[in-house]
Design a protein around this motif. Structure first.
Motif, PDB file in Angstrom:
ATOM      1  N   HIS A   8       3.361 -14.170  15.939  1.00  0.00           N
ATOM      2  CA  HIS A   8       4.223 -15.356  16.027  1.00  0.00           C
ATOM      3  C   HIS A   8       3.989 -16.295  14.845  1.00  0.00           C
ATOM      4  O   HIS A   8       3.757 -17.499  14.991  1.00  0.00           O
ATOM      5  N   LEU A   9       4.033 -15.719  13.653  1.00  0.00           N
ATOM      6  CA  LEU A   9       3.863 -16.461  12.414  1.00  0.00           C
ATOM      7  C   LEU A   9       5.078 -16.232  11.529  1.00  0.00           C
ATOM      8  O   LEU A   9       5.865 -15.310  11.758  1.00  0.00           O
ATOM      9  N   SER A  10       5.211 -17.050  10.508  1.00  0.00           N
ATOM     10  CA  SER A  10       6.210 -16.763   9.483  1.00  0.00           C
ATOM     11  C   SER A  10       5.644 -15.716   8.528  1.00  0.00           C
ATOM     12  O   SER A  10       4.422 -15.541   8.429  1.00  0.00           O
ATOM     13  N   VAL A  11       6.533 -15.025   7.819  1.00  0.00           N
ATOM     14  CA  VAL A  11       6.076 -14.044   6.834  1.00  0.00           C
ATOM     15  C   VAL A  11       5.256 -14.741   5.748  1.00  0.00           C
ATOM     16  O   VAL A  11       4.245 -14.209   5.277  1.00  0.00           O
ATOM     17  N   GLY A  12       5.678 -15.942   5.383  1.00  0.00           N
ATOM     18  CA  GLY A  12       4.931 -16.700   4.384  1.00  0.00           C
ATOM     19  C   GLY A  12       3.510 -16.998   4.834  1.00  0.00           C
ATOM     20  O   GLY A  12       2.561 -16.921   4.043  1.00  0.00           O
ATOM     21  N   GLU A  25      -7.336 -11.546  12.780  1.00  0.00           N
ATOM     22  CA  GLU A  25      -6.212 -10.920  13.488  1.00  0.00           C
ATOM     23  C   GLU A  25      -5.243 -10.284  12.500  1.00  0.00           C
ATOM     24  O   GLU A  25      -4.745  -9.172  12.727  1.00  0.00           O
ATOM     25  N   VAL A  26      -4.974 -10.981  11.418  1.00  0.00           N
ATOM     26  CA  VAL A  26      -4.077 -10.443  10.393  1.00  0.00           C
ATOM     27  C   VAL A  26      -4.708  -9.210   9.746  1.00  0.00           C
ATOM     28  O   VAL A  26      -4.028  -8.200   9.510  1.00  0.00           O
ATOM     29  N   ALA A  27      -6.006  -9.278   9.473  1.00  0.00           N
ATOM     30  CA  ALA A  27      -6.701  -8.141   8.857  1.00  0.00           C
ATOM     31  C   ALA A  27      -6.628  -6.897   9.737  1.00  0.00           C
ATOM     32  O   ALA A  27      -6.409  -5.782   9.248  1.00  0.00           O
ATOM     33  N   VAL A  28      -6.804  -7.068  11.036  1.00  0.00           N
ATOM     34  CA  VAL A  28      -6.724  -5.945  11.967  1.00  0.00           C
ATOM     35  C   VAL A  28      -5.315  -5.364  11.972  1.00  0.00           C
ATOM     36  O   VAL A  28      -5.124  -4.140  11.991  1.00  0.00           O
ATOM     37  N   ALA A  29      -4.319  -6.241  11.918  1.00  0.00           N
ATOM     38  CA  ALA A  29      -2.932  -5.761  11.889  1.00  0.00           C
ATOM     39  C   ALA A  29      -2.642  -5.009  10.587  1.00  0.00           C
ATOM     40  O   ALA A  29      -1.923  -4.004  10.587  1.00  0.00           O
ATOM     41  N   VAL A  30      -3.204  -5.472   9.491  1.00  0.00           N
ATOM     42  CA  VAL A  30      -3.069  -4.752   8.222  1.00  0.00           C
ATOM     43  C   VAL A  30      -3.694  -3.372   8.340  1.00  0.00           C
ATOM     44  O   VAL A  30      -3.142  -2.367   7.877  1.00  0.00           O
ATOM     45  N   ALA A  31      -4.866  -3.301   8.990  1.00  0.00           N
ATOM     46  CA  ALA A  31      -5.553  -2.021   9.172  1.00  0.00           C
ATOM     47  C   ALA A  31      -4.742  -1.061  10.034  1.00  0.00           C
ATOM     48  O   ALA A  31      -4.876   0.164   9.914  1.00  0.00           O
ATOM     49  N   ASP A  32      -3.892  -1.596  10.892  1.00  0.00           N
ATOM     50  CA  ASP A  32      -3.033  -0.757  11.722  1.00  0.00           C
ATOM     51  C   ASP A  32      -1.789  -0.283  10.974  1.00  0.00           C
ATOM     52  O   ASP A  32      -0.943   0.397  11.548  1.00  0.00           O
ATOM     53  N   GLY A  33      -1.681  -0.676   9.707  1.00  0.00           N
ATOM     54  CA  GLY A  33      -0.566  -0.222   8.889  1.00  0.00           C
ATOM     55  C   GLY A  33       0.705  -1.033   9.071  1.00  0.00           C
ATOM     56  O   GLY A  33       1.788  -0.580   8.684  1.00  0.00           O
ATOM     57  N   ARG A  34       0.608  -2.223   9.636  1.00  0.00           N
ATOM     58  CA  ARG A  34       1.804  -3.031   9.889  1.00  0.00           C
ATOM     59  C   ARG A  34       2.245  -3.755   8.614  1.00  0.00           C
ATOM     60  O   ARG A  34       1.424  -4.178   7.806  1.00  0.00           O
ATOM     61  N   SER A  35       3.540  -3.910   8.471  1.00  0.00           N
ATOM     62  CA  SER A  35       4.100  -4.665   7.355  1.00  0.00           C
ATOM     63  C   SER A  35       3.945  -6.155   7.628  1.00  0.00           C
ATOM     64  O   SER A  35       3.627  -6.576   8.745  1.00  0.00           O
ATOM     65  N   ASN A  36       4.198  -6.980   6.602  1.00  0.00           N
ATOM     66  CA  ASN A  36       4.110  -8.427   6.789  1.00  0.00           C
ATOM     67  C   ASN A  36       5.074  -8.905   7.874  1.00  0.00           C
ATOM     68  O   ASN A  36       4.736  -9.780   8.682  1.00  0.00           O
ATOM     69  N   ALA A  37       6.272  -8.344   7.890  1.00  0.00           N
ATOM     70  CA  ALA A  37       7.260  -8.757   8.898  1.00  0.00           C
ATOM     71  C   ALA A  37       6.791  -8.383  10.304  1.00  0.00           C
ATOM     72  O   ALA A  37       6.956  -9.164  11.257  1.00  0.00           O
ATOM     73  N   PRO A  75       0.824  -1.210   0.000  1.00  0.00           N
ATOM     74  CA  PRO A  75       0.000   0.000   0.000  1.00  0.00           C
ATOM     75  C   PRO A  75       0.854   1.254   0.000  1.00  0.00           C
ATOM     76  O   PRO A  75       1.906   1.299   0.623  1.00  0.00           O
ATOM     77  N   VAL A  76       0.424   2.270  -0.719  1.00  0.00           N
ATOM     78  CA  VAL A  76       1.179   3.524  -0.787  1.00  0.00           C
ATOM     79  C   VAL A  76       0.539   4.507   0.180  1.00  0.00           C
ATOM     80  O   VAL A  76      -0.007   5.542  -0.190  1.00  0.00           O
ATOM     81  N   LEU A  77       0.595   4.139   1.447  1.00  0.00           N
ATOM     82  CA  LEU A  77       0.039   4.948   2.537  1.00  0.00           C
ATOM     83  C   LEU A  77       0.895   4.720   3.768  1.00  0.00           C
ATOM     84  O   LEU A  77       1.148   3.577   4.132  1.00  0.00           O
ATOM     85  N   SER A  78       1.302   5.786   4.434  1.00  0.00           N
ATOM     86  CA  SER A  78       1.981   5.609   5.715  1.00  0.00           C
ATOM     87  C   SER A  78       0.938   5.198   6.742  1.00  0.00           C
ATOM     88  O   SER A  78      -0.242   5.535   6.605  1.00  0.00           O
ATOM     89  N   PRO A  79       1.318   4.454   7.787  1.00  0.00           N
ATOM     90  CA  PRO A  79       0.335   4.034   8.794  1.00  0.00           C
ATOM     91  C   PRO A  79      -0.458   5.192   9.382  1.00  0.00           C
ATOM     92  O   PRO A  79      -1.676   5.113   9.506  1.00  0.00           O
ATOM     93  N   GLY A  80       0.217   6.292   9.723  1.00  0.00           N
ATOM     94  CA  GLY A  80      -0.486   7.416  10.337  1.00  0.00           C
ATOM     95  C   GLY A  80      -1.491   8.050   9.397  1.00  0.00           C
ATOM     96  O   GLY A  80      -2.630   8.332   9.767  1.00  0.00           O
ATOM     97  N   VAL A  81      -1.079   8.253   8.148  1.00  0.00           N
ATOM     98  CA  VAL A  81      -1.977   8.851   7.173  1.00  0.00           C
ATOM     99  C   VAL A  81      -3.121   7.891   6.847  1.00  0.00           C
ATOM    100  O   VAL A  81      -4.271   8.308   6.697  1.00  0.00           O
ATOM    101  N   ALA A  82      -2.817   6.597   6.764  1.00  0.00           N
ATOM    102  CA  ALA A  82      -3.870   5.621   6.487  1.00  0.00           C
ATOM    103  C   ALA A  82      -4.953   5.675   7.557  1.00  0.00           C
ATOM    104  O   ALA A  82      -6.147   5.709   7.259  1.00  0.00           O
ATOM    105  N   ARG A  83      -4.533   5.700   8.813  1.00  0.00           N
ATOM    106  CA  ARG A  83      -5.536   5.747   9.892  1.00  0.00           C
ATOM    107  C   ARG A  83      -6.329   7.039   9.852  1.00  0.00           C
ATOM    108  O   ARG A  83      -7.543   7.045  10.043  1.00  0.00           O
TER     109      ARG A  83
END
Length: 222
Positions: free
Chosen positions: A185-189, A166-178, A128-136
């Motif tokens: 506690h998951l792998s990036v894959g 849980e992953v969707a919520v983390a995406v909404a918070d602007g977090r990267s896959n890593a 996504p071409v959005l910084s976490p702060g701007v996205a929120r």
């Protein structure tokens, strides 16, 4: 991405804007501006002729606006190009409508050149071409809206497994896959698989749409 340059299509009704963007992107060795269009109505033909990886799309155009053009692209089968919406205002609600339509993000037209180039690279990589702060801030600007949209988002998110939510919520918070991987506690894959599964179940095209949906659902009282 492979070693090939990122193919970019410029869509704006102002020829001066297109010329400025072309000049700006010309300095990046991994970016190739392959075509231009002056209206959203011209986008389908331009995409067929130039097969871009990324489109820089203006919002307001005289015949077909950038939101409608983006929505039409997102409904295509196969792999439609990634759309970055260009706008004059960084808090314009139409930007979020574009995200809902399938754009991967937005850039204001006065964004520094190096950030526009980096935005093109990120979009081509599926980010996504959005910084976490701007996205929120942007998402909150319009998701204060209707109860019916919030309920619908909550019901749609209920189709996912607990881990996918849980992953969707983390995406909404602007977090990267890593970052999501470390948090849950998951792998990036595994994170990528959960995101792909959630997108398929919800009939979404990218993680920005997933973030918007998760923000909407988060406002549900239940």
């Amino acid at each position: 991405m492979t070693g090939e340059p990122i193919r970019v299509l410029l869509v704006d009704d102002d020829p001066l804007v297109r010329a400025g963007l072309r000049l700006m992107l010309r300095g990046a060795p991994d970016v190739d501006v392959v075509g231009e269009a002056a209206d959203g109505a011209d986008v389908p033909d331009a995409v067929r002729r130039h097969t871009p990886d990324v489109i820089l799309m203006d919002v307001r155009m005289p015949h077909l606006d950038g939101i409608a053009a983006t929505r039409a692209l997102s409904s295509r089968t196969g792999r439609p190009p990634k759309v970055i919406v260009l706008t004059t205002f960084d808090a314009d609600a139409t930007v979020i409508e574009a995200l809902r339509a399938g754009a991967v993000g937005y850039l204001v037209k006065h964004t520094p050149p190096e950030q526009i180039v980096e935005g093109v690279r990120r979009a081509a990589a599926g980010e996504p071409v959005l910084s976490p702060g701007v996205a929120r801030a942007l998402i909150s600007h319009v998701t204060e809206g209707t109860d019916s949209r919030t309920r619908q988002a909550h019901d749609r998110l209920a189709r996912l497994t607990e881990r996918e939510r849980e992953v969707a919520v983390a995406v909404a918070d602007g977090r990267s896959n890593a970052e999501i991987a470390r948090l849950l506690h998951l792998s990036v894959g595994a994170v990528k698989l959960h995101i792909s599964s959630a997108l398929a179940k919800l009939d979404l095209t990218n993680r920005t749409q997933l973030a918007v949906l998760a923000h909407d659902a988060r406002r549900h009282p239940g």
